[in-house]
Design a protein around this motif. Structure first.
Motif, short mmCIF file in Angstrom:
data_model
loop_
_atom_site.label_atom_id
_atom_site.label_comp_id
_atom_site.label_asym_id
_atom_site.label_seq_id
_atom_site.Cartn_x
_atom_site.Cartn_y
_atom_site.Cartn_z
N SER A 50 51.86 13.73 87.92
CA SER A 50 52.43 13.55 88.99
C SER A 50 51.85 12.48 89.85
CB SER A 50 52.63 15.26 89.60
OG SER A 50 51.58 15.55 89.85
N CYS A 51 50.29 13.02 89.53
CA CYS A 51 49.83 12.44 90.85
C CYS A 51 49.07 11.09 90.17
CB CYS A 51 48.71 13.07 91.15
SG CYS A 51 49.18 13.62 93.36
N HIS A 52 48.71 11.63 88.56
CA HIS A 52 47.39 10.52 87.87
C HIS A 52 48.31 9.57 86.75
CE1 HIS A 52 44.02 11.90 90.52
NE2 HIS A 52 44.94 12.99 90.08
N ASN B 159 50.08 7.41 90.81
CA ASN B 159 51.32 7.58 91.28
C ASN B 159 51.20 6.87 92.24
OD1 ASN B 159 53.51 7.41 91.50
ND2 ASN B 159 54.00 9.43 90.11
N ASP C 216 45.48 9.27 98.57
CA ASP C 216 45.35 8.99 97.41
C ASP C 216 44.94 8.80 96.54
OD1 ASP C 216 46.50 6.19 96.88
OD2 ASP C 216 45.37 5.17 96.89
N ALA C 217 45.36 9.24 95.02
CA ALA C 217 44.98 9.97 93.81
C ALA C 217 44.86 8.72 93.51
CB ALA C 217 46.05 9.82 93.21
N ASP D 132 46.54 13.54 104.28
CA ASP D 132 47.00 12.78 102.91
C ASP D 132 45.94 12.05 102.61
OD1 ASP D 132 49.38 13.77 103.37
OD2 ASP D 132 50.56 12.29 103.91
N GLN E 220 54.84 12.40 84.43
CA GLN E 220 54.98 13.34 85.18
C GLN E 220 55.58 15.36 85.15
OE1 GLN E 220 56.53 11.04 85.58
NE2 GLN E 220 55.53 9.66 86.16
N THR F 120 50.96 9.49 97.80
CA THR F 120 50.10 10.59 99.12
C THR F 120 49.91 12.02 98.55
OG1 THR F 120 51.16 10.85 101.17
CG2 THR F 120 49.82 8.99 100.61
N THR F 121 48.86 12.70 98.48
CA THR F 121 48.84 13.70 98.26
C THR F 121 47.98 14.72 98.96
OG1 THR F 121 48.33 15.11 96.81
CG2 THR F 121 47.48 13.58 96.63
N PHE G 54 54.70 8.35 94.15
CA PHE G 54 55.27 10.25 93.63
C PHE G 54 55.55 10.23 95.47
CE2 PHE G 54 54.24 15.12 92.51
CZ PHE G 54 55.05 14.75 92.26
#
Length: 474
Positions: free
Chosen positions: A127-129, A143, A218-219, A216, A112, A184-185, A146
């Motif tokens: 980092s997310c994927h 991810n 979700d990737a 948030d 990541q 989540t991001t 994360f």
């Protein structure tokens, strides 16, 4: 049928949706094609190296800081780390923050982050994927562990103790939430904020402070990228290599950066296009799965497409359809949070104009979310665009979805197909470890609803069981 499971794209997020037994309001977003574009394997390999070795953002911290971050952990974790070796502490940090090593790479570097010779750590798209599939590090997997907000807070506290300067991420996290639940991001807001400070040619401009709707997401998995002609949960942007560069719009990257690195992102585009879903390796009841395939074809394929009859086959279809929010009924915050003006800014920008022969379509006022392909859906839990549903069984049983849940194990829930979780009454607000609090998913919070996508209620229990078995095979 399984709508809102997950979409695609490097920095932001998309979504998924299904239609079981009824005809929803649907819009054609683009033409899904049968067959696959030929990907140059050398370009794909360069794309992977670009993501893992080329820092395109400013550094967040150093190896020295990461090796000291345990001193900012709560008890009893801090005492455990104090008595551990350096290698053990690093493994503890990876586990706490949802980091993994790189597959087939004994360097110990995280997937990541880009880590240079000076020990500087710089976030990349993985980092997310780039998460794990039930414990197996898998580039392109969402991810779902994360812990960016938690890591940033503890890195910042460590820097403060050591008298080290703060990074842009350290300061930004004081004002912009990076994700209220682990896995989540808040990436959509990142994108809007970065775009608001540029003109159409990506030159920096002075703009007044803008308020955003933080929420948030979700990737989504990258392995459906090759099928999707449009990107993002609402399918508003036609995909192209330039669009993958949007989340590098930090002030340090001036217009020349994009011109100089365009070929690198062409390679990244090739890499994403080369990815395919992992194969389910557990037992599958072939007869039951075949029954599920028939049910899926009758109730779900009109939105989610059909799937190759054999590994590597090209006899699949993907309709790429947008389903009106009033029909799908899932959480609407993402749709309303990105205003027409924000999409229009993107439409007029360099990102959406790849040259005279590559003008791209942008939908500035979509009315819903796009149903994604479901390739590898068993491997990309949790589900819905905000990650509110932990298993496919819960997707198929709307009334049984837990209101507040927490993951209990890394391994897959083989019976329900998804995360192993337990339902709890509420988030333990008095729990001293913030990482534990943020590991709880509370669907009652803003933007986190698990409602909607009630189409499975049209199926019998036997049909649901068959569809669940079939989904393992995608």
């Amino acid at each position: 049928m399984i709508a809102c499971l997950k979409p695609y794209i490097c920095p932001v997020v998309l979504c998924c949706f299904v239609t079981l037994g009824i005809t929803p309001a649907i819009a054609e977003v683009g033409n899904g094609a049968v067959g696959e574009a030929v990907v140059d394997p050398d370009a794909a390999a360069r794309g992977y190296r670009f993501l893992t070795e080329k820092p395109v953002l400013t550094s967040d911290f150093t190896q020295e800081i990461l090796d000291q971050v345990w001193k900012s952990w709560p008890e009893p974790l801090r005492s455990l780390a104090e008595n551990a070796t350096v290698e053990e502490r690093r493994a503890m940090a990876f586990n706490r923050y949802g980091l993994t090593t790189r597959p087939d790479d004994d360097s110990g570097k995280p997937l990541q982050y880009v880590v240079d010779e000076a020990g500087k750590w710089t976030m990349n798209c993985f980092s997310c994927h780039g998460g794990s599939v039930y414990g197996k590090p898998t580039p392109g997997a969402p991810n779902n562990r994360f812990a960016l907000q938690t890591m940033t807070e503890e890195i910042r506290a460590t820097k403060f103790k050591l008298g080290k300067p703060f990074s842009r991420m350290d300061m930004g996290a004081l004002f912009i939430p990076l994700g209220t639940t682990h896995g989540t991001t808040n990436a959509v807001v990142f994108g809007m904020g970065l775009m608001s400070s540029r003109d159409a040619d990506l030159n920096l401009i002075d703009t007044p402070p803008t308020s955003f709707t933080h929420h948030d997401m979700d990737a989504p998995p990258w392995w459906t990228f090759y099928k999707r002609p449009y990107i993002y949960i609402d399918g508003f942007a036609q995909k192209g290599h330039r669009g993958l560069m949007q989340f590098t719009l930090i002030p340090e990257n001036e217009r020349e950066f994009y011109l100089e690195n365009e070929d690198g992102f062409r390679d990244v585009y090739a890499y994403l296009s080369s990815l395919r879903a992992p194969k389910y390796e557990g037992p599958v009841e072939a007869k039951l799965a075949e029954q599920g395939r028939v049910v899926f074809g009758d109730h779900c394929a009109s939105c989610h497409g059909t799937y190759a009859s054999k590994v590597g086959g090209d006899d699949w279809t993907y309709p790429n359809r947008r389903i009106a929010i009033d029909d799908i009924g899932t959480d609407p915050v993402r749709l309303t949070a990105l205003p027409v003006e924000g999409r229009q800014r993107y439409a007029e920008s360099w990102f959406a104009h790849g040259g005279e022969e590559d003008e791209q379509e942008t939908v500035t006022d979509p009315d819903g979310y796009v149903a994604p392909p479901l390739d590898g859906i068993w491997a990309s839990a949790p589900y819905f665009h905000n990650g509110s549903v932990p298993t496919l069984w819960h997707v198929l049983h709307p009334a049984e979805r837990p209101e507040v849940w927490i993951r209990t194990a890394e391994e897959m829930d083989e019976e329900r197909v998804g995360l192993q979780v337990k339902s709890v009454a509420k988030v333990p607000v008095t729990e001293p470890d913030v990482a534990i609090r943020r590991s709880h998913f509370d669907t009652r919070r803003f933007g986190k609803s698990n409602s909607g996508h009630d189409y499975p209620d049209q199926l019998s229990e036997a049909e649901k069981k068959a569809v669940l078995e079939y989904l393992k095979t995608l």
